[in-house]
Write an enzyme that holds these catalytic residues in place. Structure first.
Site, short mmCIF file in Angstrom:
data_model
loop_
_atom_site.label_atom_id
_atom_site.label_comp_id
_atom_site.label_asym_id
_atom_site.label_seq_id
_atom_site.Cartn_x
_atom_site.Cartn_y
_atom_site.Cartn_z
N ASN A 112 11.29 -2.31 10.30
CA ASN A 112 10.15 -3.38 10.68
C ASN A 112 10.75 -4.53 10.85
O ASN A 112 12.05 -4.84 10.93
CB ASN A 112 9.17 -3.18 9.86
N ARG A 113 9.90 -5.61 10.84
CA ARG A 113 10.57 -6.91 11.42
C ARG A 113 11.12 -8.03 10.24
O ARG A 113 10.28 -7.91 9.14
CB ARG A 113 9.42 -7.82 12.03
N HIS A 138 13.75 -3.18 13.00
CA HIS A 138 14.37 -1.92 12.89
C HIS A 138 16.03 -2.15 12.98
O HIS A 138 16.49 -1.11 13.61
CB HIS A 138 13.66 -0.83 13.92
N HIS A 211 11.12 6.86 11.55
CA HIS A 211 10.28 6.70 12.48
C HIS A 211 9.79 7.95 13.35
O HIS A 211 9.70 7.85 14.64
CB HIS A 211 10.64 5.56 13.54
N SER A 212 9.37 9.08 12.65
CA SER A 212 8.77 10.11 13.41
C SER A 212 7.43 9.58 13.87
O SER A 212 6.57 8.88 13.18
CB SER A 212 8.68 11.35 12.44
N TYR A 213 7.15 10.32 15.24
CA TYR A 213 5.85 10.00 15.80
C TYR A 213 5.12 11.33 15.64
O TYR A 213 5.56 12.29 15.98
CB TYR A 213 5.75 9.46 17.19
N ASP A 277 -1.04 -1.63 13.65
CA ASP A 277 0.43 -1.68 13.55
C ASP A 277 0.63 -2.51 12.36
O ASP A 277 1.09 -3.60 12.24
CB ASP A 277 0.91 -2.44 14.87
N GLN A 314 3.64 1.72 6.86
CA GLN A 314 3.35 1.27 8.13
C GLN A 314 2.65 2.12 9.03
O GLN A 314 3.20 3.32 9.36
CB GLN A 314 4.64 0.77 8.98
N GLU A 342 5.18 5.25 8.73
CA GLU A 342 6.51 4.81 8.05
C GLU A 342 6.41 4.41 6.86
O GLU A 342 5.74 3.31 6.49
CB GLU A 342 7.06 3.83 9.07
C1 GLA Z 1 6.99 0.04 14.29
C2 GLA Z 1 6.73 -1.50 14.61
C3 GLA Z 1 5.83 -1.45 15.75
C4 GLA Z 1 6.82 -1.09 17.07
C5 GLA Z 1 7.28 0.45 16.93
C6 GLA Z 1 8.27 0.96 17.63
O1 GLA Z 1 5.94 0.95 14.13
O2 GLA Z 1 5.59 -1.96 13.47
O3 GLA Z 1 5.48 -2.98 16.16
O4 GLA Z 1 7.81 -1.90 17.19
O5 GLA Z 1 8.04 0.21 15.54
O6 GLA Z 1 8.05 0.78 18.92
#
Ligand code: GLA
Length: 378
Positions: A112-113, A138, A211-213, A277, A314, A342
């Site tokens: 994350n940021r 990331h 970061h699996s979806y 998010d 997350q 996450e």
């Molecule tokens: C995380 C972030 C989102 C986005 C995704 C990737 O989940 O929190 O804002 O950047 O990664 O697209």
């Protein structure tokens, strides 16, 4: 003549049915050998890329590539016994090189940021790569999701893969040579276990995650807004317009962020501009491995439990998915066709003294575990 023809045709059809029955019985009886296999997947940065297939005693599989350490699929049966992947991904290396939004990937150094792409540690200010407006996301421009990891297998009869990566001092602006090891294991009860270890020679922020979806239905044309989620978190961290936490630890009670009891994701969705998010502050009190969330889907009958040692989760509803990438079967990955859960430390912790520390110091051993465990709902 006609009668003879009928007898012949009936005989052949009978034979076919018998042989089909036999083959499906054989399949049923076939002994499943748990283990791991490796296939060539290409070359990146002069290093060989592989696809590893982990198989457990039930015959369920996880595929992982050492490019970005990405999990490319996780196939388990639905309520009708049909196996499909609950994790989105691709069947070749090429689309992974087109920078998809971190599908299945290992994330580092910092999940994350980090606000303004900088932080100050022991009196020194470190400038990181800004790759999300003025913030870093990331790991920066070339995070752990865009490098080739060294892969090793302890035994080909155990579904476990070990990946290693040395992130050099100064990479993406971060201090210290950081040695990272990730163990992926597929357990016999359909748990995808991810164990992270790291050591550094200079103090550095560290926040590793995967970061699996997921789309539990196994079909990304079903929106995840119809899946049901529980997160064991009484608080979350609200964010500003650039998705950096404001620093507040806010109660979820009475807000759309209350997932303390199982709730359809879409229920309060319209009250969350842009979609979920957000980082949830897990109720667990220490770093023991505990169940923190449960996702379920009525179409497939699958439920996924999440266990972790981490303090945060997350929850991201795939808000930025825009149809540019196609999932395994060729279906476009559009908004809310998959979600991420996450396990991690809180975003921007290096600039938020009230958040749990993410600093790893020389001599310390970083260790975190997360398990995504899939079963059929009762
Ligand atoms: C995380 C972030 C989102 C986005 C995704 C990737 O989940 O929190 O804002 O950047 O990664 O697209």
């Amino acid at each position: 003549m006609k009668i003879l023809k009928i007898i012949l045709v009936t005989g052949i059809v009978g034979l076919l049915i018998t042989s089909c029955n036999n083959s499906s019985e054989n399949e049923k009886k076939a002994v499943i050998k748990p283990g791991i296999t490796k296939t060539d997947w290409g070359v990146f940065d002069g290093k060989k890329v592989y696809l590893f297939t982990l198989v457990n005693a039930k015959g369920d599989t996880v595929t992982i590539t050492n490019y970005g350490g990405a999990v490319t699929s996780f196939k388990t049966p639905d309520k009708n016994g049909n196996r499909s992947s609950i994790i989105v991904g691709f069947d070749s290396l090429q689309p992974y090189l087109q920078h998809p939004p971190y599908f299945g990937a290992l994330i580092g150094r910092y999940g994350n940021r980090i606000g303004d792409a900088k932080f100050t540690l022991d009196g020194t200010t470190y400038q990181l790569s800004a790759n999300d407006g003025k913030n870093t996301l990331h790991g920066g421009l070339k995070g752990f999701d865009k490098v080739v990891w060294d892969a090793s297998i302890a035994s080909d009869t155990v579904p476990e893969l070990t990946l290693k990566y040395l992130s050099k001092d100064g990479e993406e602006g971060y201090p210290g040579n950081l040695n990272v090891t990730v163990h992926y294991t597929l357990t016999n009860d359909d748990g995808l276990k991810i164990e992270y270890e790291a050591e550094t020679d200079k103090a550095t922020p560290l926040n590793l995650t995967n970061h699996s979806y997921f789309n539990l239905s196994g079909n990304v044309s079903n929106t995840i807004l119809n899946e049901t989620l529980m997160i064991d978190a009484d608080h979350y961290t609200p964010v500003d317009s650039t998705l950096i936490p404001t620093g507040e630890i806010k109660a979820v009670k009475g807000t759309p962020f209350d997932f303390t009891s199982p709730k359809k994701i879409g229920r309060d969705f319209s009250a969350v501009p842009g979609g979920y998010d957000h980082n949830f502050v897990l109720n667990k009190k220490d770093s023991s491995l505990e169940k923190v969330a449960e996702l379920s889907d009525s179409i497939s009958g699958r439920t996924m439990e999440i266990y972790t040692t981490q303090p945060g989760l997350q929850f991201y509803t795939g808000n930025f998915l825009d149809g540019k990438f196609l999932n395994h079967g060729g279906e476009p990955l559009i908004q809310h066709s998959a979600l991420a859960l996450e396990t991690q430390h809180f975003p921007d912790s290096p600039n938020k003294p009230n958040f749990p520390s993410t600093i790893l110091k020389p001599g310390e051993k970083y260790h975190q575990v997360t398990i995504y465990k899939v079963k059929l709902s009762r």
